[in-house]
Design a protein around this motif. Structure first.
Motif, mmCIF file in Angstrom:
data_model
loop_
_atom_site.group_PDB
_atom_site.id
_atom_site.type_symbol
_atom_site.label_atom_id
_atom_site.label_comp_id
_atom_site.label_asym_id
_atom_site.label_seq_id
_atom_site.Cartn_x
_atom_site.Cartn_y
_atom_site.Cartn_z
ATOM 1 N N LYS A 272 0.831 -1.208 0.000
ATOM 2 C CA LYS A 272 0.000 0.000 0.000
ATOM 3 C C LYS A 272 0.861 1.252 0.000
ATOM 4 C CE LYS A 272 -4.214 1.760 2.077
ATOM 5 N NZ LYS A 272 -4.999 1.437 0.880
ATOM 6 N N VAL A 273 1.920 1.262 0.809
ATOM 7 C CA VAL A 273 2.796 2.434 0.856
ATOM 8 C C VAL A 273 3.548 2.598 -0.457
ATOM 9 C CG1 VAL A 273 4.808 3.431 2.006
ATOM 10 C CG2 VAL A 273 3.011 2.354 3.353
ATOM 11 N N ALA A 274 3.983 1.488 -1.049
ATOM 12 C CA ALA A 274 4.714 1.544 -2.318
ATOM 13 C C ALA A 274 3.789 1.709 -3.508
ATOM 14 C CB ALA A 274 5.547 0.279 -2.487
ATOM 15 N N ARG A 275 2.463 1.717 -3.280
ATOM 16 C CA ARG A 275 1.467 1.867 -4.338
ATOM 17 C C ARG A 275 1.676 0.810 -5.416
ATOM 18 N NH1 ARG A 275 1.243 8.034 -6.149
ATOM 19 N NH2 ARG A 275 -0.346 7.106 -7.496
ATOM 20 N N ALA A 276 1.842 -0.424 -4.939
ATOM 21 C CA ALA A 276 2.030 -1.541 -5.858
ATOM 22 C C ALA A 276 0.734 -1.818 -6.602
ATOM 23 C CB ALA A 276 2.474 -2.778 -5.077
ATOM 24 N N PRO A 277 0.825 -2.298 -7.840
ATOM 25 C CA PRO A 277 -0.399 -2.641 -8.590
ATOM 26 C C PRO A 277 -1.149 -3.769 -7.904
ATOM 27 C CG PRO A 277 1.566 -3.418 -9.737
ATOM 28 C CD PRO A 277 2.042 -2.555 -8.625
ATOM 29 N N GLU A 278 -2.478 -3.671 -7.941
ATOM 30 C CA GLU A 278 -3.354 -4.672 -7.332
ATOM 31 C C GLU A 278 -3.087 -4.825 -5.837
ATOM 32 O OE1 GLU A 278 -5.839 -6.059 -8.920
ATOM 33 O OE2 GLU A 278 -5.307 -5.079 -10.804
ATOM 34 N N ALA A 279 -2.736 -3.709 -5.161
ATOM 35 C CA ALA A 279 -2.539 -3.757 -3.712
ATOM 36 C C ALA A 279 -3.885 -3.973 -3.032
ATOM 37 C CB ALA A 279 -1.883 -2.474 -3.221
ATOM 38 N N GLY A 280 -3.915 -4.885 -2.074
ATOM 39 C CA GLY A 280 -5.174 -5.219 -1.417
ATOM 40 C C GLY A 280 -5.116 -4.986 0.073
ATOM 41 N N SER A 281 -6.293 -4.944 0.693
ATOM 42 C CA SER A 281 -6.416 -4.802 2.137
ATOM 43 C C SER A 281 -7.624 -5.589 2.599
ATOM 44 C CB SER A 281 -6.537 -3.327 2.546
ATOM 45 O OG SER A 281 -7.711 -2.752 1.981
ATOM 46 N N LEU A 282 -7.611 -5.979 3.860
ATOM 47 C CA LEU A 282 -8.695 -6.773 4.428
ATOM 48 C C LEU A 282 -9.026 -6.225 5.802
ATOM 49 C CD1 LEU A 282 -10.385 -9.425 3.898
ATOM 50 C CD2 LEU A 282 -8.731 -10.565 5.399
ATOM 51 N N ARG A 283 -10.328 -6.108 6.073
ATOM 52 C CA ARG A 283 -10.737 -5.585 7.370
ATOM 53 C C ARG A 283 -12.087 -6.168 7.780
ATOM 54 N NH1 ARG A 283 -12.917 0.659 6.334
ATOM 55 N NH2 ARG A 283 -14.630 0.101 4.920
ATOM 56 N N LEU A 284 -12.307 -6.196 9.090
ATOM 57 C CA LEU A 284 -13.608 -6.467 9.683
ATOM 58 C C LEU A 284 -14.176 -5.148 10.175
ATOM 59 C CD1 LEU A 284 -12.878 -9.706 11.740
ATOM 60 C CD2 LEU A 284 -14.619 -9.510 9.969
ATOM 61 N N ARG A 285 -15.432 -4.884 9.881
ATOM 62 C CA ARG A 285 -16.026 -3.592 10.242
ATOM 63 C C ARG A 285 -17.391 -3.800 10.885
ATOM 64 N NH1 ARG A 285 -19.496 -0.240 7.553
ATOM 65 N NH2 ARG A 285 -19.385 -1.588 5.707
ATOM 66 N N TRP A 286 -17.607 -3.070 11.977
ATOM 67 C CA TRP A 286 -18.911 -3.080 12.631
ATOM 68 C C TRP A 286 -19.170 -1.737 13.293
ATOM 69 C CZ3 TRP A 286 -14.694 -5.713 14.608
ATOM 70 C CH2 TRP A 286 -14.273 -5.362 15.877
ATOM 71 N N THR A 287 -20.405 -1.486 13.623
ATOM 72 C CA THR A 287 -20.830 -0.217 14.206
ATOM 73 C C THR A 287 -21.312 -0.442 15.632
ATOM 74 O OG1 THR A 287 -21.493 0.605 12.033
ATOM 75 C CG2 THR A 287 -22.368 1.761 13.952
ATOM 76 N N GLY A 288 -20.860 0.399 16.553
ATOM 77 C CA GLY A 288 -21.275 0.285 17.941
ATOM 78 C C GLY A 288 -20.456 -0.749 18.697
ATOM 79 N N GLN A 289 -21.024 -1.268 19.788
ATOM 80 C CA GLN A 289 -20.364 -2.256 20.632
ATOM 81 C C GLN A 289 -20.760 -3.663 20.204
ATOM 82 O OE1 GLN A 289 -18.097 -1.651 22.864
ATOM 83 N NE2 GLN A 289 -18.281 0.573 23.099
ATOM 84 N N LEU A 290 -19.849 -4.606 20.396
ATOM 85 C CA LEU A 290 -20.129 -5.990 20.020
ATOM 86 C C LEU A 290 -21.242 -6.597 20.862
ATOM 87 C CD1 LEU A 290 -16.612 -7.569 19.304
ATOM 88 C CD2 LEU A 290 -18.399 -6.987 17.670
ATOM 89 N N LYS A 291 -21.440 -6.079 22.088
ATOM 90 C CA LYS A 291 -22.492 -6.626 22.949
ATOM 91 C C LYS A 291 -23.880 -6.397 22.358
ATOM 92 C CE LYS A 291 -23.230 -2.523 25.821
ATOM 93 N NZ LYS A 291 -24.630 -2.379 25.398
ATOM 94 N N ASP A 292 -24.005 -5.397 21.494
ATOM 95 C CA ASP A 292 -25.291 -5.116 20.850
ATOM 96 C C ASP A 292 -25.528 -5.976 19.618
ATOM 97 O OD1 ASP A 292 -25.732 -3.096 22.738
ATOM 98 O OD2 ASP A 292 -24.643 -1.629 21.515
#
Length: 791
Positions: A272-292
């Motif tokens: 990502k920093v080197a701006r390589a072609p086809e650079a990818g990223s992976l994340r888990l995303r949620w809103t609020g607290q996990l208890k909800d």
């Protein structure tokens, strides 16, 4: 700038007299009667009555005044907002879908009046937030000044902090009021435009799937509310309401958590920093607290060479996340359910299976595991059902380590997919319980503007991008910033913005205007230079960019012409969308009337270039013509750099004095040379006498020139002048004059030797310049050498 002057410049004129009386506090403190060393004699003049008077004025009189005004003004703004809601209620449909029948003229008149009132309320909300902040700073400044001057026996900072914590004037949240205003702005706009011919649905193919142009900016915390109020006048706030409450005032901006993955070698970060072609990223995303039990999404994003992105996303339940990451769970039940609903054949089911396989193979091939968590509060702006303009403002951003790289002290249990101490403890910003070194708090807010289709033509977006409220931050990434800050010892490359994080990004509006003018003028010069090779009028500098602030619509409905040349200084202060891809720009044809440049600059002659290289002519930056200021902007009279006390580094003064001493040294050497030459000459040696006078003249000139330049440079330094301090006239006169005198002296002596040799007489040194006296020759050469050093 001193705080007193800052406070004076910040005062909102209608509220003048309601601010902290900082001048009175300084008078009570008797600041000018106290020396910097705070000696015992100074403290002996400060009595208990003086201390009581200062504390009484600071803690009771001034704080009560500010707190009372803030509370009353805030209540008035809420009442005015409620009054606007009451006026709009007859225009809104009732529960049965009916509304009060009003005349269209009366309806539009009422909506226009309410819109003006909303503008007034919004402006005062922004000014009230500035009022609270500047007064809060004033109380802390006054307490700090008191403790610095009288801290030997008295201290009030702790009392001020306790008192401020009891008063709500600096901690009030204006978000609920902003949300209410946003809802009314949206309703009024709909009311004013419903009778106008509705805009035709532009056949933008792939609605919701077209490529977006994304622009990222940093926003200083002092400007966050002003940016919010600026946007909500054009776009409504998207309200996140996880519950069933219908009370708008209970709606809060959602807190979003993004859990980013990477390998122990940080391969995704480096790509990502080197701006390589086809650079990818992976994340888990949620809103609020996990208890909800919120919806959790696993998202993979691939950025291509053309800056377009492709996303793969699946929704997971918390109990299945660990199994999915370990390639033990494949959403089989969901796939079978989709197939059963469509008799065994479903495009959605095939797409889901393909996404699951791609995500799990991506995790396995790159050995990905959770590394960094980004937690932030998001305020989103968008017209419901219209995604051409999407704006998000993220505040309270914190990046937290989630890795288990250190087996002796892991941040996360390797058997878990997240840090349980954060989610089980329901920690929120600023996460004070996290250990030092495991968290970094970003000092600014993040503004992201996404535009699609003809949304680039919105002029107010250009105004916001070019304003002093934001600082452009292209390609900023929460993931890259978190890794660079938290894993500094694990990576060897850093993003370009890292060195600017701790700088003050606030700018004066007028300074921002001049900076924008200089940037546009420089770009115009580059475009003209490129256009000169292309030939004709097809220079990029004469194109009219649709939707940019340079295009102005004339009375005939077409864009008015403009021409940017190196001599044009009347350029607007609004920023052109320079990052839009060429294929996304709509180019308008030039106006019928031809545009002529103000003047054409002839190429400089060779002599001019030589003189410029010798600094004998003014540099180009001193030849800038005065710009024409826009309406409402006036010349400051005194530049910021020229205000305040004059502070000059010691090395600057010493360098000036050292140069003056060099000139005196040259003068003494030349005086000694002329005196020795005159004493050694006979009565009838007129040539030696003449040379002695010449050397005396150069000695006097060196002393006079050195004193003149010393005084001139001292004056320029005191005046903070931007002029050059060098001057070649004096050194050149001394060097050339000494060289000519020495050559003439050698020629005369050589001629005398030849004459004596023709007469067959033994050579006897005449009393000109004694050849055996090497001291005088050495003095002459040393004087010339010093002059050359100065040159």
């Amino acid at each position: 700038m001193r705080f007193g002057k800052t406070l004076k410049n910040t005062v909102y004129p209608p509220w003048k007299g309601k601010y902290i009386d900082y001048t009175k506090l300084k008078t009570l403190l008797r600041e000018h009667d106290v020396t910097g060393d705070a000696s015992d004699s100074d403290d002996s003049q400060w009595t208990e009555q003086d201390e009581e008077a200062f504390v009484q004025e600071l803690l009771n009189v001034q704080m009560d005044k500010v707190n009372t005004f803030q509370s009353e003004t805030s209540q008035q703004l809420r009442e005015r907002t409620s009054a606007c809601e009451a006026k709009l209620r007859p225009l809104a449909p009732s529960a049965e879908g009916e509304s009060v029948v009003l005349d269209e003229i009366e309806k539009r008149k009422m909506a226009t009046e309410i819109l003006e009132e909303l503008d007034s309320i919004t402006k005062e909300v922004s000014e009230l937030e500035k009022y609270s902040r500047i007064n809060f700073t004033g109380f802390l400044k006054a307490a700090k000044k008191h403790d610095r001057k009288r801290g030997t026996h008295y201290r009030v900072m702790s009392l001020v902090q306790v008192r401020l914590s009891q008063l709500p004037f600096n901690s009030e949240d204006y978000s609920p009021l902003v949300h209410r205003l946003s809802v009314m702005y949206s309703f009024v706009r709909e009311t004013l435009t419903e009778d106008i011919v509705p805009p035709s649905k532009e056949p933008e193919r792939g609605f919701g799937h077209d490529a977006y142009s994304s622009y990222k900016f940093w926003v200083h915390p002092d400007n966050v509310l002003e940016v919010k109020t600026f946007i909500l006048r054009r776009l409504p706030v998207l309200i996140y309401n996880p519950g069933t409450s219908k009370n708008v005032e209970t709606f809060d901006d959602p807190t979003i958590t993004s859990l980013y993955f990477d390998s122990p070698r940080f391969d995704l970060y480096n790509q990502k920093v080197a701006r390589a072609p086809e650079a990818g990223s992976l994340r888990l995303r949620w809103t609020g607290q996990l208890k909800d039990k919120p919806s959790i999404y696993l998202e993979k994003k691939i950025v291509t060479d053309s800056d377009t992105s492709r996303e793969v996303k699946v929704q997971l339940k918390e109990k299945h996340i660990k199994e999915f990451l370990d390639d033990e769970y494949h959403l089989d039940k969901r796939v079978h359910r989709m197939e059963d609903m469509n008799n065994g054949e479903s495009v959605e089911a095939e797409s889901l299976k393909k996404d699951v396989e791609e995500l799990q193979s991506f995790i396995k091939e790159n050995d990905l595991q959770p590394m960094v968590r980004a937690n932030y509060t998001r305020t989103a702006f968008q017209i419901p059902g219209d995604d051409r303009i999407r704006i998000s403002l993220d505040t309270n951003l914190a990046m937290i380590r989630e890795d288990s790289l250190d087996s002796d002290r892991p941040c996360r249990d390797p058997s878990q997919w997240h840090r349980t101490d954060l989610d089980d403890g329901e920690m929120t910003y600023p996460f004070g319980a996290i250990r030092t070194g495991e968290i970094v708090r970003f000092p600014h807010a993040l503004l992201e503007i996404k535009l699609r289709g003809k949304a680039h033509q919105a002029e107010w977006i250009n105004d916001l991008m070019a304003s002093h409220l934001v600082k452009e931050a292209p390609r900023f990434s929460k993931f890259a910033h978190g890794v660079a800050e938290l894993f500094e010892n694990y990576v060897n490359s850093f993003p370009f913005w890292l060195g600017e994080v701790d700088t003050d990004i606030r700018r004066d509006p007028e300074t921002a205007f001049y900076e924008e003018q200089e940037r546009l003028a420089k770009r115009a010069e580059e475009e003209i230079a490129v256009g000169s090779f292309l030939g004709g009028t097809g220079s990029p500098g004469t194109h009219h960019i649709s939707g940019s602030p340079f295009s102005r619509w004339n009375e005939y409905g077409g864009p008015s012409s403009f021409c940017r040349t190196s001599a044009v200084t009347e350029v607007p202060a609004k920023r052109r969308l320079s990052h839009i891809e060429p294929q996304q720009r709509a180019v308008q044809p030039p106006a019928p009337a031809p545009v002529e440049p103000v003047f054409e600059q002839e190429p400089p002659s060779r002599m001019t270039k030589i003189m410029q290289s010798l600094s004998l002519s003014k540099p180009s930056w001193m030849e800038r013509e005065a710009v024409t200021l826009p309406p409402g902007v006036r010349h400051p009279g005194v530049w910021i750099k020229d205000t305040g006390p004059v502070r000059v580094e010691s090395k600057v003064w010493l360098a000036n004095q050292r140069t003056f001493i060099k000139w005196l040294h040259i003068s003494i050497l030349l005086s000694s040379l002329s005196l020795g030459l005159y004493n050694a000459a006979g009565k009838h040696n007129q040539i030696a006498h003449a040379l002695a006078v010449v050397y005396t003249f150069f000695a006097l000139f060196s002393a006079a020139w050195g004193w003149y330049m010393y005084e001139k440079r001292s004056r320029l330094i005191r005046q903070r002048s931007g002029k050059d301090l060098d001057n070649l006239f004096g050194p050149m006169v001394v060097c050339v004059g000494l060289a000519v005198a020495l050559v003439l002296n050698f020629a005369f002596k050589y001629k005398a030797v030849l004459e004596q040799s023709r007469d067959n007489k033994p050579f006897e040194p005449s009393p000109g310049l004694p050849i055996h006296n090497t001291t005088m020759l050495d003095a002459a050469w040393r004087a010339q050498s010093h002059a050359q050093q100065i040159l």
